[in-house]
Design a protein around this motif. Structure first.
Motif, PDB file in Angstrom:
ATOM      1  N   ALA A 242       0.808  -1.223   0.000  1.00  0.00           N
ATOM      2  CA  ALA A 242       0.000   0.000   0.000  1.00  0.00           C
ATOM      3  C   ALA A 242       0.842   1.275   0.000  1.00  0.00           C
ATOM      4  CB  ALA A 242      -0.932   0.009   1.208  1.00  0.00           C
ATOM      5  N   ASP A 243       2.154   1.168   0.175  1.00  0.00           N
ATOM      6  CA  ASP A 243       3.008   2.361   0.204  1.00  0.00           C
ATOM      7  C   ASP A 243       3.064   3.079  -1.140  1.00  0.00           C
ATOM      8  OD1 ASP A 243       3.537   1.859   2.866  1.00  0.00           O
ATOM      9  OD2 ASP A 243       5.485   0.924   2.485  1.00  0.00           O
ATOM     10  N   GLY A 244       2.830   2.354  -2.229  1.00  0.00           N
ATOM     11  CA  GLY A 244       2.794   2.984  -3.538  1.00  0.00           C
ATOM     12  C   GLY A 244       4.137   3.119  -4.233  1.00  0.00           C
ATOM     13  N   PHE A 245       5.210   3.252  -3.473  1.00  0.00           N
ATOM     14  CA  PHE A 245       6.540   3.358  -4.069  1.00  0.00           C
ATOM     15  C   PHE A 245       7.597   3.085  -3.002  1.00  0.00           C
ATOM     16  CE2 PHE A 245       5.709   7.549  -2.364  1.00  0.00           C
ATOM     17  CZ  PHE A 245       6.913   7.892  -1.769  1.00  0.00           C
ATOM     18  N   VAL A 246       8.797   2.872  -3.473  1.00  0.00           N
ATOM     19  CA  VAL A 246       9.963   2.774  -2.597  1.00  0.00           C
ATOM     20  C   VAL A 246      11.101   3.507  -3.294  1.00  0.00           C
ATOM     21  CG1 VAL A 246      10.676   0.524  -3.538  1.00  0.00           C
ATOM     22  CG2 VAL A 246      11.481   1.234  -1.276  1.00  0.00           C
ATOM     23  N   ASP A 247      11.835   4.295  -2.531  1.00  0.00           N
ATOM     24  CA  ASP A 247      13.018   4.967  -3.062  1.00  0.00           C
ATOM     25  C   ASP A 247      14.243   4.120  -2.755  1.00  0.00           C
ATOM     26  OD1 ASP A 247      11.739   7.203  -4.162  1.00  0.00           O
ATOM     27  OD2 ASP A 247      11.677   8.205  -2.213  1.00  0.00           O
ATOM     28  N   ILE A 248      14.909   3.669  -3.798  1.00  0.00           N
ATOM     29  CA  ILE A 248      16.105   2.848  -3.666  1.00  0.00           C
ATOM     30  C   ILE A 248      17.301   3.787  -3.732  1.00  0.00           C
ATOM     31  CG2 ILE A 248      17.438   0.967  -4.673  1.00  0.00           C
ATOM     32  CD1 ILE A 248      14.690   0.105  -5.974  1.00  0.00           C
ATOM     33  N   VAL A 249      18.096   3.800  -2.675  1.00  0.00           N
ATOM     34  CA  VAL A 249      19.234   4.709  -2.598  1.00  0.00           C
ATOM     35  C   VAL A 249      20.503   3.951  -2.964  1.00  0.00           C
ATOM     36  CG1 VAL A 249      20.583   6.246  -1.121  1.00  0.00           C
ATOM     37  CG2 VAL A 249      18.095   6.094  -0.830  1.00  0.00           C
ATOM     38  N   VAL A 250      21.185   4.441  -3.981  1.00  0.00           N
ATOM     39  CA  VAL A 250      22.483   3.902  -4.390  1.00  0.00           C
ATOM     40  C   VAL A 250      23.533   4.836  -3.800  1.00  0.00           C
ATOM     41  CG1 VAL A 250      23.976   3.293  -6.336  1.00  0.00           C
ATOM     42  CG2 VAL A 250      21.480   2.990  -6.515  1.00  0.00           C
ATOM     43  N   ARG A 251      24.383   4.284  -2.946  1.00  0.00           N
ATOM     44  CA  ARG A 251      25.389   5.105  -2.264  1.00  0.00           C
ATOM     45  C   ARG A 251      26.774   4.864  -2.858  1.00  0.00           C
ATOM     46  NH1 ARG A 251      25.598   3.506   3.368  1.00  0.00           N
ATOM     47  NH2 ARG A 251      24.586   1.583   2.752  1.00  0.00           N
ATOM     48  N   LEU A 252      27.544   5.921  -2.865  1.00  0.00           N
ATOM     49  CA  LEU A 252      28.910   5.878  -3.351  1.00  0.00           C
ATOM     50  C   LEU A 252      29.834   6.093  -2.151  1.00  0.00           C
ATOM     51  CD1 LEU A 252      30.706   5.702  -5.868  1.00  0.00           C
ATOM     52  CD2 LEU A 252      30.451   8.175  -6.110  1.00  0.00           C
ATOM     53  N   LEU A 253      30.517   5.041  -1.745  1.00  0.00           N
ATOM     54  CA  LEU A 253      31.454   5.135  -0.629  1.00  0.00           C
ATOM     55  C   LEU A 253      32.783   5.679  -1.126  1.00  0.00           C
ATOM     56  CD1 LEU A 253      30.802   1.716   1.139  1.00  0.00           C
ATOM     57  CD2 LEU A 253      29.742   3.923   1.611  1.00  0.00           C
ATOM     58  N   ASP A 254      33.376   6.567  -0.374  1.00  0.00           N
ATOM     59  CA  ASP A 254      34.671   7.165  -0.716  1.00  0.00           C
ATOM     60  C   ASP A 254      34.689   7.768  -2.117  1.00  0.00           C
ATOM     61  OD1 ASP A 254      35.741   6.289   1.767  1.00  0.00           O
ATOM     62  OD2 ASP A 254      36.099   4.316   0.885  1.00  0.00           O
ATOM     63  N   PRO A 255      33.782   8.740  -2.384  1.00  0.00           N
ATOM     64  CA  PRO A 255      33.786   9.357  -3.717  1.00  0.00           C
ATOM     65  C   PRO A 255      35.176   9.908  -4.043  1.00  0.00           C
ATOM     66  CG  PRO A 255      31.972  10.207  -2.383  1.00  0.00           C
ATOM     67  CD  PRO A 255      32.835   9.373  -1.488  1.00  0.00           C
ATOM     68  N   GLY A 256      35.612   9.671  -5.224  1.00  0.00           N
ATOM     69  CA  GLY A 256      36.935  10.128  -5.640  1.00  0.00           C
ATOM     70  C   GLY A 256      36.872  11.450  -6.381  1.00  0.00           C
ATOM     71  N   SER A 257      37.854  11.688  -7.210  1.00  0.00           N
ATOM     72  CA  SER A 257      37.950  12.948  -7.945  1.00  0.00           C
ATOM     73  C   SER A 257      37.447  12.819  -9.385  1.00  0.00           C
ATOM     74  CB  SER A 257      39.402  13.425  -7.942  1.00  0.00           C
ATOM     75  OG  SER A 257      40.224  12.452  -8.542  1.00  0.00           O
ATOM     76  N   LEU A 258      36.779  11.693  -9.678  1.00  0.00           N
ATOM     77  CA  LEU A 258      36.241  11.467 -11.021  1.00  0.00           C
ATOM     78  C   LEU A 258      34.731  11.251 -10.956  1.00  0.00           C
ATOM     79  CD1 LEU A 258      38.906   8.927 -12.339  1.00  0.00           C
ATOM     80  CD2 LEU A 258      38.694  11.339 -12.975  1.00  0.00           C
ATOM     81  N   PRO A 259      33.981  11.664 -11.970  1.00  0.00           N
ATOM     82  CA  PRO A 259      32.548  11.358 -11.989  1.00  0.00           C
ATOM     83  C   PRO A 259      32.338   9.850 -12.121  1.00  0.00           C
ATOM     84  CG  PRO A 259      33.221  12.358 -14.059  1.00  0.00           C
ATOM     85  CD  PRO A 259      34.412  12.396 -13.143  1.00  0.00           C
ATOM     86  N   VAL A 260      31.213   9.361 -11.614  1.00  0.00           N
ATOM     87  CA  VAL A 260      30.896   7.925 -11.628  1.00  0.00           C
ATOM     88  C   VAL A 260      29.559   7.725 -12.327  1.00  0.00           C
ATOM     89  CG1 VAL A 260      30.244   5.974 -10.154  1.00  0.00           C
ATOM     90  CG2 VAL A 260      32.205   7.410  -9.530  1.00  0.00           C
ATOM     91  N   SER A 261      29.459   6.655 -13.095  1.00  0.00           N
ATOM     92  CA  SER A 261      28.177   6.268 -13.674  1.00  0.00           C
ATOM     93  C   SER A 261      27.973   4.777 -13.480  1.00  0.00           C
ATOM     94  CB  SER A 261      28.091   6.637 -15.159  1.00  0.00           C
ATOM     95  OG  SER A 261      29.003   5.869 -15.907  1.00  0.00           O
ATOM     96  N   VAL A 262      26.711   4.368 -13.404  1.00  0.00           N
ATOM     97  CA  VAL A 262      26.375   2.951 -13.249  1.00  0.00           C
ATOM     98  C   VAL A 262      24.983   2.720 -13.827  1.00  0.00           C
ATOM     99  CG1 VAL A 262      25.393   3.210 -10.913  1.00  0.00           C
ATOM    100  CG2 VAL A 262      26.355   0.991 -11.633  1.00  0.00           C
ATOM    101  N   ASN A 263      24.804   1.601 -14.511  1.00  0.00           N
ATOM    102  CA  ASN A 263      23.496   1.209 -15.034  1.00  0.00           C
ATOM    103  C   ASN A 263      22.729   0.459 -13.952  1.00  0.00           C
ATOM    104  OD1 ASN A 263      24.262   2.225 -17.530  1.00  0.00           O
ATOM    105  ND2 ASN A 263      24.924   0.236 -18.285  1.00  0.00           N
ATOM    106  N   TYR A 264      21.389   0.580 -13.988  1.00  0.00           N
ATOM    107  CA  TYR A 264      20.541  -0.175 -13.064  1.00  0.00           C
ATOM    108  C   TYR A 264      19.344  -0.733 -13.821  1.00  0.00           C
ATOM    109  CZ  TYR A 264      17.320   3.791 -13.074  1.00  0.00           C
ATOM    110  OH  TYR A 264      16.446   4.775 -13.462  1.00  0.00           O
ATOM    111  N   ARG A 265      18.736  -1.775 -13.246  1.00  0.00           N
ATOM    112  CA  ARG A 265      17.513  -2.354 -13.801  1.00  0.00           C
ATOM    113  C   ARG A 265      16.839  -3.188 -12.711  1.00  0.00           C
ATOM    114  NH1 ARG A 265      21.253  -5.989 -14.788  1.00  0.00           N
ATOM    115  NH2 ARG A 265      20.740  -8.180 -14.633  1.00  0.00           N
ATOM    116  N   THR A 266      15.545  -3.378 -12.849  1.00  0.00           N
ATOM    117  CA  THR A 266      14.831  -4.281 -11.954  1.00  0.00           C
ATOM    118  C   THR A 266      14.594  -5.593 -12.682  1.00  0.00           C
ATOM    119  OG1 THR A 266      12.703  -3.364 -12.667  1.00  0.00           O
ATOM    120  CG2 THR A 266      13.692  -2.442 -10.656  1.00  0.00           C
TER     121      THR A 266
END
Length: 110
Positions: free
Chosen positions: A14-38
């Motif tokens: 009944a909640d209607g949605f869930v927010d999935i949080v993707v965390r980046l540990l120890d962010p460096g000095s470069l941008p990061v990208s990642v693909n996701y899917r269910t």
């Protein structure tokens, strides 16, 4: 190198949605990208019966530590048991993936 992680979650139907949080540990000095899917495990995304399928790419700017993906949950009148969805990460750039697959559980309310 930075590491991407996602925690396992449980959501009520009944909640209607869930927010999935993707965390980046120890962010460096470069941008990061990642693909996701269910992926369906015991639930179904076909015709949004249990949830709405999601896929895409998350882009972290330098210094960003988290991004969210909103996953919509369908509240139906069908009596069902505990159901699960897999949230998968792949093809990371400038980071490693700590866990490639995370489980999202849906608790039925019927």
């Amino acid at each position: 190198m930075a590491t991407l992680i996602v925690d396992h979650l449980i959501v009520g139907e009944a909640d209607g949605f869930v927010d999935i949080v993707v965390r980046l540990l120890d962010p460096g000095s470069l941008p990061v990208s990642v693909n996701y899917r269910t992926n369906d495990v015991t639930s179904e995304s076909y015709l949004a019966q249990d949830y709405t399928y999601a896929s895409g790419t998350l882009n972290f700017a330098v210094g960003e530590a988290s991004k969210s993906v909103r996953l919509f949950i369908s509240d139906d009148n069908i009596s069902e048991g505990f159901e699960t969805i897999e949230f998968a990460l792949s093809n990371a750039t400038n980071a490693t993936i700590g866990r490639t697959e995370t489980v999202i559980g849906i608790v039925d309310n019927d």
